[in-house]
Design an enzyme around this catalytic site. Sequence first.
Site, short mmCIF file in Angstrom:
data_model
loop_
_atom_site.label_atom_id
_atom_site.label_comp_id
_atom_site.label_asym_id
_atom_site.label_seq_id
_atom_site.Cartn_x
_atom_site.Cartn_y
_atom_site.Cartn_z
CD GLN A 111 -2.39 -1.23 2.82
OE1 GLN A 111 -3.34 -0.54 3.12
NE2 GLN A 111 -1.81 -2.06 3.67
CG ASN A 112 4.14 1.21 2.38
OD1 ASN A 112 3.04 1.35 2.91
ND2 ASN A 112 5.14 0.59 2.96
CB VAL A 113 2.63 6.24 -2.08
CG1 VAL A 113 1.23 5.67 -2.29
CG2 VAL A 113 2.65 7.13 -0.84
CG ASP A 114 7.65 4.28 1.28
OD1 ASP A 114 7.97 3.39 0.46
OD2 ASP A 114 7.42 4.05 2.48
CG HIS A 137 -3.08 2.54 -1.65
ND1 HIS A 137 -3.08 2.45 -0.27
CD2 HIS A 137 -4.20 1.88 -2.07
CE1 HIS A 137 -4.15 1.76 0.12
NE2 HIS A 137 -4.84 1.40 -0.94
CB CYS A 170 -3.53 17.01 -23.27
SG CYS A 170 -3.77 16.79 -21.51
#
Length: 266
Positions: A111-114, A137, A170
Amino acid sequence: MTGREGPIGPEPDLLSSLRHRVAAARGLVILTGAGVSAESGVPTFRDTDGVWSRFRPEDLATPEAFRSDPARVWEWYDLRRRAIATCEPNAGHRAIAKALLRRENVTLVTQNVDGLHGRAMMELGGSPAHPRILELHGTLFRVRCSGCQQEVPHVEPVDVSRLLPHCGECGGLFRPAVVWFGEMLPEQTLDTAFRRASEAEICIVAGTSAVVHPAASVPLATLRAGGRLIEVNPEPTPLSSHAEWTLRGPSAVLLPALLGEEAAGA
Ligand code: BJW
Ligand code: ZN
């Protein structure tokens, strides 16, 4: 056999027998949360000194918050990204990375975004984008265009008093490529996580409060298919009562002990 442990942590005999079980498991899934990075100096979310003790999730980690004040959200993510960039992977990240590199039947669901799991892989000569690392995540080190949805790496600091980062294709506003509350998790990654969990003989759940879904349901797929859970966490969680073994202590100590290659009793 739930919670077989001594008053100050797991007995060496228990760790040694679990190490053998883990080594012999036909499939192994490791679900990690913020606690595995605590000993690297990254704050968790829900501990007393955690991120949500100082900030309200609804002000910063929802699509509504980003729509209403993108500069505030960008500033917060930029601060966190810069702080985390100074942290180093710990022995828990390295033990998982070694297991991924040595065994084909190991999957990391994080779940870690680090980005610390990926950096531990790199330290050992592996790829940070290893196909058996499933980031549920997202990551702080990529951004996604709110317009065309393309994702690109992002490491540069952002000066929110100037123009926020925009897409070169864009012109849409970039946002951190993380999953906020109320947003869907990446579908294919989530499907793979549940499938691997249902095929695993053992699921190690480490450093997560296990309150955020659907991530917290991943270990239940292992249980439903007849596999067993090992929880590594200094504190009890909603998954503790489902765990065959609960190891109360820091993951930087317990994960190397569980995943290491030492002989029994070593
Ligand atoms: C140590 C240690 C050491 C300390 N060693 N351990 C079912 C029921 C109820 C609600 C829902 C449900 N299904 C979906 C929901 C809604 C919601 C949800 O779960 N809410 C609950 C909180 C009530 N889920 C979502 O919105 C998800 N999306 C979704 O389900 O989409 C479909 C849908 C949409 C709309 C309606 C319904 C369905 C998305 C969730 C996204 C989570 N995002 C965040 C932020 C990411 C970006 C960022 O970093 O800014 O992800 S929130 C935050 O929590 C972050 C984490 O990955 C996540 C989990 O936290 P984690 O890792 O467990 O950390 P902590 O701090 O909670 O725990 C740390 C643990 O470590 C503690 O236990 C310590 O004891 C331990 N520890 N030191 C080992 N040294
Ligand atoms: Zn774009």
